[in-house]
Design a protein around this motif. Sequence first.
Motif, PDB file in Angstrom:
ATOM      1  N   SER A  21     -22.839  27.004 -44.141  1.00  0.00           N
ATOM      2  CA  SER A  21     -23.725  25.848 -44.070  1.00  0.00           C
ATOM      3  C   SER A  21     -24.726  25.984 -42.929  1.00  0.00           C
ATOM      4  O   SER A  21     -24.658  26.906 -42.111  1.00  0.00           O
ATOM      5  CB  SER A  21     -22.905  24.572 -43.848  1.00  0.00           C
ATOM      6  OG  SER A  21     -22.271  24.612 -42.578  1.00  0.00           O
ATOM      7  N   ASP A  22     -25.668  25.005 -42.863  1.00  0.00           N
ATOM      8  CA  ASP A  22     -26.607  24.959 -41.747  1.00  0.00           C
ATOM      9  C   ASP A  22     -25.871  24.742 -40.428  1.00  0.00           C
ATOM     10  O   ASP A  22     -26.315  25.217 -39.376  1.00  0.00           O
ATOM     11  CB  ASP A  22     -27.624  23.836 -41.958  1.00  0.00           C
ATOM     12  CG  ASP A  22     -28.586  24.131 -43.107  1.00  0.00           C
ATOM     13  OD1 ASP A  22     -28.926  25.310 -43.307  1.00  0.00           O
ATOM     14  OD2 ASP A  22     -28.988  23.187 -43.800  1.00  0.00           O
ATOM     15  N   LEU A  23     -24.761  24.022 -40.456  1.00  0.00           N
ATOM     16  CA  LEU A  23     -23.968  23.832 -39.246  1.00  0.00           C
ATOM     17  C   LEU A  23     -23.480  25.172 -38.707  1.00  0.00           C
ATOM     18  O   LEU A  23     -23.538  25.429 -37.498  1.00  0.00           O
ATOM     19  CB  LEU A  23     -22.774  22.915 -39.544  1.00  0.00           C
ATOM     20  CG  LEU A  23     -21.728  22.782 -38.422  1.00  0.00           C
ATOM     21  CD1 LEU A  23     -22.351  22.221 -37.155  1.00  0.00           C
ATOM     22  CD2 LEU A  23     -20.573  21.907 -38.880  1.00  0.00           C
ATOM     23  N   MET A  24     -23.019  26.066 -39.580  1.00  0.00           N
ATOM     24  CA  MET A  24     -22.520  27.358 -39.129  1.00  0.00           C
ATOM     25  C   MET A  24     -23.636  28.197 -38.522  1.00  0.00           C
ATOM     26  O   MET A  24     -23.397  28.963 -37.575  1.00  0.00           O
ATOM     27  CB  MET A  24     -21.865  28.104 -40.293  1.00  0.00           C
ATOM     28  CG  MET A  24     -21.160  29.396 -39.889  1.00  0.00           C
ATOM     29  SD  MET A  24     -19.908  29.146 -38.603  1.00  0.00           S
ATOM     30  CE  MET A  24     -18.702  28.177 -39.517  1.00  0.00           C
ATOM     31  N   ILE A  28     -23.187  29.844 -34.857  1.00  0.00           N
ATOM     32  CA  ILE A  28     -23.392  31.279 -34.605  1.00  0.00           C
ATOM     33  C   ILE A  28     -24.421  31.472 -33.499  1.00  0.00           C
ATOM     34  O   ILE A  28     -24.257  32.309 -32.604  1.00  0.00           O
ATOM     35  CB  ILE A  28     -23.845  32.002 -35.888  1.00  0.00           C
ATOM     36  CG1 ILE A  28     -22.729  31.979 -36.935  1.00  0.00           C
ATOM     37  CG2 ILE A  28     -24.243  33.446 -35.589  1.00  0.00           C
ATOM     38  CD1 ILE A  28     -23.179  32.444 -38.308  1.00  0.00           C
ATOM     39  N   PHE A  29     -25.485  30.678 -33.546  1.00  0.00           N
ATOM     40  CA  PHE A  29     -26.502  30.765 -32.507  1.00  0.00           C
ATOM     41  C   PHE A  29     -25.948  30.355 -31.151  1.00  0.00           C
ATOM     42  O   PHE A  29     -26.217  30.983 -30.128  1.00  0.00           O
ATOM     43  CB  PHE A  29     -27.695  29.880 -32.861  1.00  0.00           C
ATOM     44  CG  PHE A  29     -28.716  29.776 -31.758  1.00  0.00           C
ATOM     45  CD1 PHE A  29     -29.622  30.797 -31.541  1.00  0.00           C
ATOM     46  CD2 PHE A  29     -28.740  28.679 -30.921  1.00  0.00           C
ATOM     47  CE1 PHE A  29     -30.543  30.722 -30.507  1.00  0.00           C
ATOM     48  CE2 PHE A  29     -29.661  28.586 -29.886  1.00  0.00           C
ATOM     49  CZ  PHE A  29     -30.565  29.609 -29.688  1.00  0.00           C
ATOM     50  N   VAL A 331     -28.426  21.962 -30.631  1.00  0.00           N
ATOM     51  CA  VAL A 331     -28.726  22.423 -31.987  1.00  0.00           C
ATOM     52  C   VAL A 331     -27.488  22.424 -32.874  1.00  0.00           C
ATOM     53  O   VAL A 331     -27.607  22.334 -34.095  1.00  0.00           O
ATOM     54  CB  VAL A 331     -29.397  23.826 -31.994  1.00  0.00           C
ATOM     55  CG1 VAL A 331     -30.739  23.792 -31.308  1.00  0.00           C
ATOM     56  CG2 VAL A 331     -28.491  24.866 -31.363  1.00  0.00           C
ATOM     57  N   VAL A 332     -26.301  22.507 -32.268  1.00  0.00           N
ATOM     58  CA  VAL A 332     -25.087  22.352 -33.068  1.00  0.00           C
ATOM     59  C   VAL A 332     -25.038  20.935 -33.633  1.00  0.00           C
ATOM     60  O   VAL A 332     -24.620  20.715 -34.781  1.00  0.00           O
ATOM     61  CB  VAL A 332     -23.834  22.653 -32.227  1.00  0.00           C
ATOM     62  CG1 VAL A 332     -22.567  22.375 -33.029  1.00  0.00           C
ATOM     63  CG2 VAL A 332     -23.842  24.102 -31.758  1.00  0.00           C
TER      64      VAL A 332
END
Length: 378
Positions: A21-24, A28-29, A331-332
């Motif tokens: 997902s966008d959350l992951m 990762i970032f 951003v998380v």
Amino acid sequence: MSGTTLLAPLYGLYQKQLGFSDLMITVIFAVYAAGVIAALLLFGRLSDGLGRRPVLLAGLVLAALSAVCFLLEGGLPALFTGRVLSGLSAGLFTGTATVAVVELAPEPRRNAAMLLATVANMGGLGSGPLLAGILAQYAPQPLRLVFFVNLALVAVAVVGVLLIPETVQAGQTVPLRPRRLRVPPAIRSTFVPAAAAGFAGFAMLGLFTSVAPSFLHQVEGVDNLAASGAVVCAVFAASTAGQLLMPAFGVHRALIWGCAVLAAGMAAIIASLATSVLALLVLGAVVSGAGQGLSFRAGVTVVGEQSPPDQRAEVTSALFVVLYVAISIPVVGVGALAVVAGLRSAGLVFSACVALLAGATALRLLLRPAGEAETGAG
């Protein structure tokens, strides 16, 4: 430094391949920043004892290992490991390479050397997404070729480091324990607005180096990876320009204007997300990048100037930890909110929060310039 931002336009490809997902993407970032913070706290003074070259070489080894992790394509574990190693390498480079460049320069050219180090740092961060985007869009093997190129660049850098003279008399023992993070009460009225300005600016950088390509794809309808990389590159190029222009403004005016310009840039990004107009997103990237560069260099300068000499490294470390928390944790939140409310809504909320923080910091500095309390007490 370019290797630390190569993934920016590639997250969408990994997302399709691995199905996360966008959350992951934001998680990762964010682990990259954890690596940077760990390196800054544990190894910030290591080159004072071991020498500049051994620490730079260690950073390059970590950068190479990071690229190897991405080449292995081992799923999420390899991505997480690669990002942590990339963060550790950046943490070693950030201070050591800057100091080495300045020490290697002749005395009359020390200021020019500092500017060169700044341009190299931000230029590397900006060139990474551009390089990755172009290769992923127009060359074969979009998730592999760029890391082979990265390894080649690391090899060139290793040769360069081996050729430069050492500037430190090695042999001093430096204990590997975390730096203290303490800000003396006397400079807190300087530190707090500088940290708030830096927090807003680095949160914006975190947005562009993690989910901005997703904005371009899902909100703006842009699928070209080279274009995604160019937009991220524009933010860092504008930040470099802002840092170079800071002396023309003066430290205190640059801190105020940087926050105001950053708020204006975030307003343009909000308008872009609301209307799906690509030109507004590009404008917002450039304007907010320039504001971040102005406020960042001014904040670091004023904190360094007003810190007690024997605590300057400690206070500066505290400031950089705040900045790298800012580039990761917020951003998380964007990723988490995107799962619930959608990426557009998450971006609007995040951009509004950054704009409000930057605007409030500018207003606070107008009403009471940084360091005013100490001057009055003095």
